[in-house]
Design a protein around this motif. Structure first.
Motif, PDB file in Angstrom:
ATOM      1  N   HIS A   1      -6.080  47.067  43.161  1.00 41.39           N
ATOM      2  CA  HIS A   1      -7.237  47.814  43.257  1.00 41.39           C
ATOM      3  C   HIS A   1      -8.567  46.131  43.703  1.00 41.39           C
ATOM      4  O   HIS A   1      -9.849  46.026  43.405  1.00 41.39           O
ATOM      5  CB  HIS A   1      -7.607  47.688  41.594  1.00 41.39           C
ATOM      6  CG  HIS A   1      -6.450  48.597  40.827  1.00 41.39           C
ATOM      7  ND1 HIS A   1      -6.713  49.601  41.389  1.00 41.39           N
ATOM      8  CD2 HIS A   1      -5.523  48.129  39.968  1.00 41.39           C
ATOM      9  CE1 HIS A   1      -5.079  50.280  40.506  1.00 41.39           C
ATOM     10  NE2 HIS A   1      -4.974  49.724  40.176  1.00 41.39           N
ATOM     11  N   ARG A   2      -7.914  45.507  44.072  1.00 41.13           N
ATOM     12  CA  ARG A   2      -8.892  44.834  44.813  1.00 41.13           C
ATOM     13  C   ARG A   2      -9.972  43.802  43.787  1.00 41.13           C
ATOM     14  O   ARG A   2     -11.307  44.239  44.407  1.00 41.13           O
ATOM     15  CB  ARG A   2     -10.046  45.293  46.495  1.00 41.13           C
ATOM     16  CG  ARG A   2      -8.833  46.361  47.511  1.00 41.13           C
ATOM     17  CD  ARG A   2      -7.908  44.945  47.594  1.00 41.13           C
ATOM     18  NE  ARG A   2      -7.193  45.429  48.820  1.00 41.13           N
ATOM     19  CZ  ARG A   2      -6.170  45.244  50.054  1.00 41.13           C
ATOM     20  NH1 ARG A   2      -6.284  43.697  49.466  1.00 41.13           N
ATOM     21  NH2 ARG A   2      -5.966  45.580  50.380  1.00 41.13           N
ATOM     22  N   LYS A   3      -9.400  43.511  43.064  1.00 41.47           N
ATOM     23  CA  LYS A   3     -10.354  43.071  41.924  1.00 41.47           C
ATOM     24  C   LYS A   3     -10.685  40.992  43.059  1.00 41.47           C
ATOM     25  O   LYS A   3      -9.508  40.832  43.147  1.00 41.47           O
ATOM     26  CB  LYS A   3      -9.663  42.541  40.544  1.00 41.47           C
ATOM     27  CG  LYS A   3      -9.698  43.615  40.095  1.00 41.47           C
ATOM     28  CD  LYS A   3      -9.139  43.429  38.611  1.00 41.47           C
ATOM     29  CE  LYS A   3      -9.438  44.758  37.956  1.00 41.47           C
ATOM     30  NZ  LYS A   3      -8.797  44.498  36.307  1.00 41.47           N
TER      31      LYS A   3
ATOM     32  N   PHE B   1       4.191  49.281  30.398  1.00 40.72           N
ATOM     33  CA  PHE B   1       2.742  48.946  30.420  1.00 40.72           C
ATOM     34  C   PHE B   1       2.037  50.032  31.638  1.00 40.72           C
ATOM     35  O   PHE B   1       3.090  49.933  32.593  1.00 40.72           O
ATOM     36  CB  PHE B   1       2.506  47.793  30.714  1.00 40.72           C
ATOM     37  CG  PHE B   1       0.901  47.649  31.052  1.00 40.72           C
ATOM     38  CD1 PHE B   1       0.254  47.170  29.060  1.00 40.72           C
ATOM     39  CD2 PHE B   1       0.239  47.305  31.785  1.00 40.72           C
ATOM     40  CE1 PHE B   1      -0.820  47.492  29.741  1.00 40.72           C
ATOM     41  CE2 PHE B   1      -0.618  47.342  31.928  1.00 40.72           C
ATOM     42  CZ  PHE B   1      -1.393  47.189  31.093  1.00 40.72           C
ATOM     43  N   THR B   2       0.959  50.704  31.692  1.00 46.21           N
ATOM     44  CA  THR B   2       0.857  51.652  32.526  1.00 46.21           C
ATOM     45  C   THR B   2      -0.699  51.128  32.691  1.00 46.21           C
ATOM     46  O   THR B   2      -1.473  51.075  31.800  1.00 46.21           O
ATOM     47  CB  THR B   2       0.795  52.957  31.878  1.00 46.21           C
ATOM     48  OG1 THR B   2       1.761  53.253  31.512  1.00 46.21           O
ATOM     49  CG2 THR B   2       0.285  54.369  32.660  1.00 46.21           C
ATOM     50  N   CYS B   3      -1.273  51.377  34.560  1.00 46.05           N
ATOM     51  CA  CYS B   3      -2.140  50.823  34.624  1.00 46.05           C
ATOM     52  C   CYS B   3      -2.824  51.803  34.271  1.00 46.05           C
ATOM     53  O   CYS B   3      -2.753  53.268  34.630  1.00 46.05           O
ATOM     54  CB  CYS B   3      -1.757  50.067  36.626  1.00 46.05           C
ATOM     55  SG  CYS B   3      -3.448  49.390  37.052  1.00 46.05           S
ATOM     56  N   ALA B   4      -4.167  51.485  33.976  1.00 45.70           N
ATOM     57  CA  ALA B   4      -5.484  52.283  33.337  1.00 45.70           C
ATOM     58  C   ALA B   4      -5.789  53.208  34.934  1.00 45.70           C
ATOM     59  O   ALA B   4      -5.991  54.234  34.528  1.00 45.70           O
ATOM     60  CB  ALA B   4      -6.365  51.603  32.485  1.00 45.70           C
ATOM     61  N   VAL B   5      -6.327  52.318  35.851  1.00 46.69           N
ATOM     62  CA  VAL B   5      -6.414  52.812  36.877  1.00 46.69           C
ATOM     63  C   VAL B   5      -5.525  54.432  37.823  1.00 46.69           C
ATOM     64  O   VAL B   5      -5.822  54.942  37.805  1.00 46.69           O
ATOM     65  CB  VAL B   5      -7.267  51.609  37.959  1.00 46.69           C
ATOM     66  CG1 VAL B   5      -7.773  52.207  39.101  1.00 46.69           C
ATOM     67  CG2 VAL B   5      -8.223  50.507  37.013  1.00 46.69           C
TER      68      VAL B   5
ATOM     69  N   ARG C   1       2.999  40.939  36.466  1.00 46.26           N
ATOM     70  CA  ARG C   1       3.001  42.004  37.138  1.00 46.26           C
ATOM     71  C   ARG C   1       1.930  43.043  37.302  1.00 46.26           C
ATOM     72  O   ARG C   1       1.399  43.185  38.787  1.00 46.26           O
ATOM     73  CB  ARG C   1       4.784  42.929  37.313  1.00 46.26           C
ATOM     74  CG  ARG C   1       5.931  42.145  37.741  1.00 46.26           C
ATOM     75  CD  ARG C   1       7.123  42.927  37.281  1.00 46.26           C
ATOM     76  NE  ARG C   1       6.700  44.481  38.478  1.00 46.26           N
ATOM     77  CZ  ARG C   1       7.693  45.471  38.419  1.00 46.26           C
ATOM     78  NH1 ARG C   1       8.219  45.128  37.080  1.00 46.26           N
ATOM     79  NH2 ARG C   1       7.509  46.493  39.156  1.00 46.26           N
ATOM     80  N   HIS C   2       1.703  43.328  36.337  1.00 48.57           N
ATOM     81  CA  HIS C   2       0.340  43.925  36.004  1.00 48.57           C
ATOM     82  C   HIS C   2      -0.818  43.077  36.743  1.00 48.57           C
ATOM     83  O   HIS C   2      -1.794  43.628  37.525  1.00 48.57           O
ATOM     84  CB  HIS C   2      -0.236  44.140  34.711  1.00 48.57           C
ATOM     85  CG  HIS C   2      -1.456  45.113  34.653  1.00 48.57           C
ATOM     86  ND1 HIS C   2      -2.583  44.537  34.286  1.00 48.57           N
ATOM     87  CD2 HIS C   2      -1.586  45.763  35.093  1.00 48.57           C
ATOM     88  CE1 HIS C   2      -3.514  45.756  34.239  1.00 48.57           C
ATOM     89  NE2 HIS C   2      -3.029  46.578  34.405  1.00 48.57           N
ATOM     90  N   LEU C   3      -0.914  41.488  36.688  1.00 46.90           N
ATOM     91  CA  LEU C   3      -1.697  41.462  36.960  1.00 46.90           C
ATOM     92  C   LEU C   3      -2.348  41.281  38.677  1.00 46.90           C
ATOM     93  O   LEU C   3      -3.079  41.207  39.726  1.00 46.90           O
ATOM     94  CB  LEU C   3      -1.738  39.567  36.575  1.00 46.90           C
ATOM     95  CG  LEU C   3      -2.575  38.717  37.418  1.00 46.90           C
ATOM     96  CD1 LEU C   3      -4.267  38.735  36.928  1.00 46.90           C
ATOM     97  CD2 LEU C   3      -2.571  37.060  36.939  1.00 46.90           C
TER      98      LEU C   3
END
Length: 83
Positions: free
Chosen positions: A44-46, A7-11, A35-37
């Motif tokens: 990304h500091r959501k 899986f690749t992070c879009a950001v 892991r993505h979460l």
């Protein structure tokens, strides 16, 4: 047979890769989502809302039954070869 999920992070474009056997696909899918979460929260500091906190808590608590089922599945692996 070994399965590979990625899986690749879009950001930021970071790629996550998980390798595993066919019988532990639940754990592999859950681990890559987890892991993505965590990556998006740290890098990304959501901002977290109540739903986000409940989702993280649910994802963390879901590891307990997944690991228990995985151990039971590994222990019962020889019974698959009997039939």
């Amino acid at each position: 047979m070994i399965t590979r999920y990625s899986f690749t992070c879009a950001v930021c474009g970071k790629e996550y890769t998980v390798n595993g056997y066919w019988w532990n696909q639940w754990v592999m899918h859950h681990w890559i989502d987890y892991r993505h979460l965590i990556h998006s929260l740290i890098h990304h500091r959501k901002k977290l809302k109540v739903r986000g906190v409940l989702f993280i808590l649910k994802m963390t608590l879901l590891w307990i039954p997944l690991i228990v089922l995985q151990v039971i599945d590994i222990l019962l692996q020889p019974l698959r070869w009997i039939l």
